[in-house]
Motif scaffolding. Structure first.
Motif, PDB file in Angstrom:
ATOM      1  N   GLY A 107      33.285  46.128  47.265  1.00 51.80           N
ATOM      2  CA  GLY A 107      33.279  46.096  45.798  1.00 51.80           C
ATOM      3  C   GLY A 107      32.396  47.166  45.193  1.00 51.80           C
ATOM      4  O   GLY A 107      31.467  46.873  44.441  1.00 51.80           O
TER       5      GLY A 107
ATOM      6  N   GLN B  51      37.465  34.775  42.967  1.00 54.80           N
ATOM      7  CA  GLN B  51      36.952  35.877  43.778  1.00 54.80           C
ATOM      8  C   GLN B  51      35.591  35.519  44.351  1.00 54.80           C
ATOM      9  O   GLN B  51      34.719  35.029  43.641  1.00 54.80           O
ATOM     10  CB  GLN B  51      36.808  37.137  42.927  1.00 54.80           C
ATOM     11  CG  GLN B  51      36.180  38.314  43.699  1.00 54.80           C
ATOM     12  CD  GLN B  51      36.159  39.606  42.889  1.00 54.80           C
ATOM     13  OE1 GLN B  51      37.097  40.360  42.931  1.00 54.80           O
ATOM     14  NE2 GLN B  51      35.085  39.827  42.129  1.00 54.80           N
TER      15      GLN B  51
ATOM     16  N   PHE C 162      34.181  42.010  48.092  1.00 55.42           N
ATOM     17  CA  PHE C 162      34.982  41.121  47.255  1.00 55.42           C
ATOM     18  C   PHE C 162      36.094  40.517  48.105  1.00 55.42           C
ATOM     19  O   PHE C 162      36.757  41.224  48.861  1.00 55.42           O
ATOM     20  CB  PHE C 162      35.670  41.891  46.120  1.00 55.42           C
ATOM     21  CG  PHE C 162      34.751  42.477  45.075  1.00 55.42           C
ATOM     22  CD1 PHE C 162      33.420  42.104  44.970  1.00 55.42           C
ATOM     23  CD2 PHE C 162      35.249  43.404  44.165  1.00 55.42           C
ATOM     24  CE1 PHE C 162      32.591  42.648  43.992  1.00 55.42           C
ATOM     25  CE2 PHE C 162      34.439  43.956  43.183  1.00 55.42           C
ATOM     26  CZ  PHE C 162      33.105  43.583  43.092  1.00 55.42           C
TER      27      PHE C 162
ATOM     28  N   ARG D  29      39.343  38.479  47.005  1.00 58.83           N
ATOM     29  CA  ARG D  29      40.121  38.009  45.868  1.00 58.83           C
ATOM     30  C   ARG D  29      41.321  37.204  46.367  1.00 58.83           C
ATOM     31  O   ARG D  29      42.082  37.694  47.217  1.00 58.83           O
ATOM     32  CB  ARG D  29      40.609  39.217  45.055  1.00 58.83           C
ATOM     33  CG  ARG D  29      41.590  38.896  43.941  1.00 58.83           C
ATOM     34  CD  ARG D  29      40.896  38.345  42.723  1.00 58.83           C
ATOM     35  NE  ARG D  29      41.872  37.982  41.694  1.00 58.83           N
ATOM     36  CZ  ARG D  29      41.568  37.260  40.631  1.00 58.83           C
ATOM     37  NH1 ARG D  29      40.334  36.820  40.451  1.00 58.83           N
ATOM     38  NH2 ARG D  29      42.480  36.973  39.741  1.00 58.83           N
TER      39      ARG D  29
ATOM     40  N   TRP E  23      40.289  45.559  38.497  1.00 54.06           N
ATOM     41  CA  TRP E  23      38.858  45.699  38.322  1.00 54.06           C
ATOM     42  C   TRP E  23      38.591  46.894  37.400  1.00 54.06           C
ATOM     43  O   TRP E  23      39.349  47.862  37.381  1.00 54.06           O
ATOM     44  CB  TRP E  23      38.155  45.931  39.656  1.00 54.06           C
ATOM     45  CG  TRP E  23      38.127  44.712  40.514  1.00 54.06           C
ATOM     46  CD1 TRP E  23      37.101  43.818  40.643  1.00 54.06           C
ATOM     47  CD2 TRP E  23      39.171  44.222  41.361  1.00 54.06           C
ATOM     48  NE1 TRP E  23      37.451  42.807  41.506  1.00 54.06           N
ATOM     49  CE2 TRP E  23      38.723  43.027  41.964  1.00 54.06           C
ATOM     50  CE3 TRP E  23      40.469  44.663  41.662  1.00 54.06           C
ATOM     51  CZ2 TRP E  23      39.493  42.278  42.851  1.00 54.06           C
ATOM     52  CZ3 TRP E  23      41.256  43.923  42.540  1.00 54.06           C
ATOM     53  CH2 TRP E  23      40.763  42.758  43.124  1.00 54.06           C
TER      54      TRP E  23
ATOM     55  N   GLY F 131      35.697  42.212  37.819  1.00 52.22           N
ATOM     56  CA  GLY F 131      37.031  41.736  38.167  1.00 52.22           C
ATOM     57  C   GLY F 131      37.825  41.248  36.973  1.00 52.22           C
ATOM     58  O   GLY F 131      37.272  40.940  35.919  1.00 52.22           O
ATOM     59  N   GLU F 132      39.144  41.166  37.179  1.00 57.12           N
ATOM     60  CA  GLU F 132      40.079  40.712  36.146  1.00 57.12           C
ATOM     61  C   GLU F 132      39.865  41.475  34.850  1.00 57.12           C
ATOM     62  O   GLU F 132      39.727  40.891  33.775  1.00 57.12           O
ATOM     63  CB  GLU F 132      39.941  39.210  35.916  1.00 57.12           C
ATOM     64  CG  GLU F 132      40.297  38.381  37.133  1.00 57.12           C
ATOM     65  CD  GLU F 132      40.103  36.905  36.902  1.00 57.12           C
ATOM     66  OE1 GLU F 132      40.961  36.300  36.267  1.00 57.12           O
ATOM     67  OE2 GLU F 132      39.063  36.382  37.360  1.00 57.12           O
TER      68      GLU F 132
END
Ligand code: FES
Length: 192
Positions: free
Chosen positions: A133, A75, A86, A88, A152, A144-145
């Motif tokens: 974001g 990202q 962001f 991604r 998110w 994130g992740e």
């Protein structure tokens, strides 16, 4: 900020006072959210602090981003008009999750395709998700992740976004916003 991810940036829109006020308001909004909420400072301030003088430059006009420089599963975070953006590069699994979601169960129903902008071919490229974001609750910057939907997570008050950036659980009312952008080529976009 990762190396070589922004290939160029353009500041080609004149700044009216209203625009500047809007940027300041956005910045204050993010910063206020960070200070007001427990835990928020650790989320929002590192991003803002990294910007330094670059924030003034990136706050205006448009920016160009080379999507090919973002590795699959990675990202890019950058700044556009004072807002974090962001980019991604989603994995096949993340795309499948985003596309196979029953949006009837989403607080802010939107298909994954509705959150993507077509490239020069007229088709969307589901690999790349581009969004502002900022958590739509009180403006913190989500991580994130993370979260229950592998997208998110906003630790300020516990909002969970999926791999399309849609709000799925928690107090945030809306999906993370998609900024205005266009494809200049198959792999380069201009935001703004
Ligand atoms: S700012 Fe409240 S959950 Fe994100």
């Amino acid at each position: 900020m990762g190396k070589g991810l922004i290939v160029s940036e353009t500041v080609n829109e004149p700044h009216g006072e209203g625009a500047v006020d809007g940027e300041k308001r956005d910045f204050i909004f993010i910063a206020t959210g960070a200070v007001a909420a427990l835990g928020a400072a650790s989320v929002a301030w590192p991003l803002v602090a990294q910007m330094g003088k670059a924030a003034d430059t990136l706050a205006a006009g448009s920016i160009e981003i080379d999507l090919s420089a973002v590795e699959e599963g990675g990202q890019l975070k950058t700044l556009w008009r004072g807002k974090p953006v962001f980019v991604r590069h989603r994995t096949a699994e993340e795309i499948a999750q985003a596309e196979n979601t029953d949006i009837a169960n989403c607080p802010d129903p939107q298909t994954d395709a509705e959150r993507l902008i077509p490239g020069p071919s007229g088709q969307v490229n589901p690999k790349y998700l581009v969004m502002i974001g900022v958590c739509t609750h009180f403006g913190c910057v989500p991580v994130g992740e993370a979260g229950d939907f592998d997208g998110w997570y906003c630790p300020c008050h516990g909002s969970h976004y999926d791999t399309s950036g849609r709000i799925r659980k928690g107090p945030a009312p809306k999906n993370m916003e998609i900024p205005p952008y266009e494809y200049l080529s198959d792999t380069v976009i201009k935001v703004g």
